[in-house]
Scaffold this motif. Structure first.
Motif, mmCIF file in Angstrom:
data_model
loop_
_atom_site.group_PDB
_atom_site.id
_atom_site.type_symbol
_atom_site.label_atom_id
_atom_site.label_comp_id
_atom_site.label_asym_id
_atom_site.label_seq_id
_atom_site.Cartn_x
_atom_site.Cartn_y
_atom_site.Cartn_z
ATOM 1 N N TYR A 87 -69.557 63.775 -19.625
ATOM 2 C CA TYR A 87 -69.924 65.342 -19.382
ATOM 3 C C TYR A 87 -70.115 65.733 -17.969
ATOM 4 O O TYR A 87 -69.853 67.057 -17.597
ATOM 5 C CB TYR A 87 -71.208 65.347 -20.180
ATOM 6 N N GLU A 88 -70.750 64.953 -17.093
ATOM 7 C CA GLU A 88 -70.890 65.488 -15.764
ATOM 8 C C GLU A 88 -69.655 65.518 -15.018
ATOM 9 O O GLU A 88 -69.471 66.482 -14.219
ATOM 10 C CB GLU A 88 -71.765 64.249 -15.141
ATOM 11 N N LEU A 113 -68.360 74.797 -22.043
ATOM 12 C CA LEU A 113 -68.809 73.271 -22.073
ATOM 13 C C LEU A 113 -70.081 73.121 -22.286
ATOM 14 O O LEU A 113 -70.675 72.364 -23.074
ATOM 15 C CB LEU A 113 -68.605 72.635 -20.782
ATOM 16 N N LEU A 114 -70.898 74.143 -21.847
ATOM 17 C CA LEU A 114 -72.455 73.892 -22.052
ATOM 18 C C LEU A 114 -72.817 74.213 -23.299
ATOM 19 O O LEU A 114 -74.069 73.976 -23.970
ATOM 20 C CB LEU A 114 -73.119 74.937 -21.277
ATOM 21 N N ALA A 115 -72.191 74.911 -24.351
ATOM 22 C CA ALA A 115 -72.175 75.343 -25.563
ATOM 23 C C ALA A 115 -72.125 74.158 -26.565
ATOM 24 O O ALA A 115 -71.409 73.309 -26.228
ATOM 25 C CB ALA A 115 -71.615 76.565 -26.008
ATOM 26 N N GLY A 116 -72.527 74.183 -27.827
ATOM 27 C CA GLY A 116 -72.302 73.346 -29.003
ATOM 28 C C GLY A 116 -72.636 71.882 -28.496
ATOM 29 O O GLY A 116 -73.897 71.779 -28.073
ATOM 30 N N GLY A 146 -73.205 81.399 -18.139
ATOM 31 C CA GLY A 146 -73.662 80.377 -18.918
ATOM 32 C C GLY A 146 -74.595 79.445 -18.374
ATOM 33 O O GLY A 146 -75.264 78.737 -19.441
ATOM 34 N N THR A 147 -74.725 79.264 -17.106
ATOM 35 C CA THR A 147 -75.836 78.335 -16.532
ATOM 36 C C THR A 147 -77.212 78.562 -16.831
ATOM 37 O O THR A 147 -77.592 79.695 -17.044
ATOM 38 C CB THR A 147 -75.606 78.180 -15.207
ATOM 39 N N HIS A 148 -78.117 77.514 -17.132
ATOM 40 C CA HIS A 148 -79.335 77.804 -17.293
ATOM 41 C C HIS A 148 -80.301 78.116 -16.141
ATOM 42 O O HIS A 148 -79.881 78.008 -15.114
ATOM 43 C CB HIS A 148 -80.009 76.520 -17.889
#
Length: 325
Positions: A87-88, A113-116, A146-148
């Motif tokens: 994932y990285e 990519l960050l979702a689900g 989408g980044t935190h």
């Protein structure tokens, strides 16, 4: 609301096209043996090579995927111990594609990519984003949707790892730091410390020697990165972890904070390998679930500034000190 597959209908490039050949990576790109970091028979080599290989696999899967649903499915096939590395790598790829693409609807790959299923690997994806910035010779920015708000600072960790891994002579051996980083240097150096686990072959004495050559003000952040890598990548027996703990003095709290980060990422993914559990007990003095809990507790009430990120790290160190008094 659009489904994940609709939100990202196509993140692929045509196979054998010129752009595809530019982006796809060969496995030896990140192989520690190929880069001369460790011998093929060194004790930690198998673990380090597996981690690096999974990173490249994730990167290539993201470049070659037909869409985000297909990408998550392909990443799910990676063994749980190594899936975070994949994932990285995927985070690096989606960041590059987002940053190279035109503004607007085509810049949502990282968000998808960050979702689900990607939510379980959010720490790793944010680190991978930093790799993407570094590969494009950019400093991490906050312009990827989408980044935190807090985890986005982990991009500087990934940026620092990339610098250490791929420009080892300049960044590690000659201890060069990029100008005008200010307080961001601390986060960048945590990533640089992670890279030492690979550059020095997970050999505690070599790692301590490398860190000892850096200015004193930078050593604590480097040790936190070493703790993170020891907890997440592993590759050494308990006696080497004990040696690492002794050599880290007087930065034990920073080493433990890094291990807690690793535990937090592993627990979030609902898979804690045996080597992470051992690192937590030897380097942080608690089980992995407890160490992961420190990361959640220390995050409560924080916003998304760099000061908040540093408060997060400091809060974990305080919780470690309370638990080990």
């Amino acid at each position: 609301m659009k489904s994940l597959s609709q939100a990202l209908p196509d993140i692929s490039l045509p196979r054998h096209s010129w752009p595809w050949r530019l982006l796809i990576q060969k496995p030896e790109t990140a192989d520690p043996v190929a880069r001369g970091f460790t011998g093929p028979d060194a004790p930690a080599t198998a673990a380090l090579r597996a981690a690096a290989g999974s990173f490249i696999e994730g990167f290539n899967l993201a470049i070659d995927a037909a869409g985000v649903a297909h990408l998550h499915s392909a990443l799910a096939a990676v063994t749980p111990d190594l899936r975070g590395f994949a994932y990285e790598g995927a985070g690096m790829a989606t960041a590059i594609l987002d940053l190279l693409g035109p503004p607007g609807s085509q810049r949502g790959r990282t968000a998808a990519l960050l979702a689900g299923p990607g939510d379980a690997y959010t720490h790793l994806i944010h680190v991978g984003v930093g790799w993407g910035y570094c590969r494009l010779h950019l400093r991490p920015g906050h312009n990827l949707p989408g980044t935190h708000p807090l985890y986005r600072w982990l991009a500087y960790d990934g940026w620092g790892f990339h610098r250490g891994f791929f420009t080892t002579g300049r960044t590690v051996r000659r201890r060069h730091a990029e100008p005008n980083l200010g307080p961001r240097l601390a986060v960048r150096d945590q990533g640089l410390g992670r890279s030492l686990w690979f550059c020095d072959g997970a050999v505690p004495e070599a790692i301590a020697g490398t860190i000892g050559a850096f200015p004193e003000a930078r050593r604590s952040d480097l040790w936190s990165g070493v703790g993170l890598a020891a907890g997440y990548a592993g590759g050494v027996p308990d006696e080497k972890l004990l040696e690492l703990a002794k050599l880290a003095a007087p930065y034990e709290a920073h080493l433990a904070q890094g291990v807690a980060f690793a535990c937090g990422a592993r627990v979030r993914a609902a898979h804690v390998p045996e080597h992470t559990e051992r690192a937590a007990r030897v380097l942080a003095g608690v089980d992995a679930t407890t160490a992961a809990g420190w990361t959640d507790t220390a995050q409560e009430g924080l916003g998304g500034t760099l000061g908040d990120y540093q408060s997060w790290r400091a809060g974990i160190r305080e919780l470690w000190q309370e638990a080990t008094r």
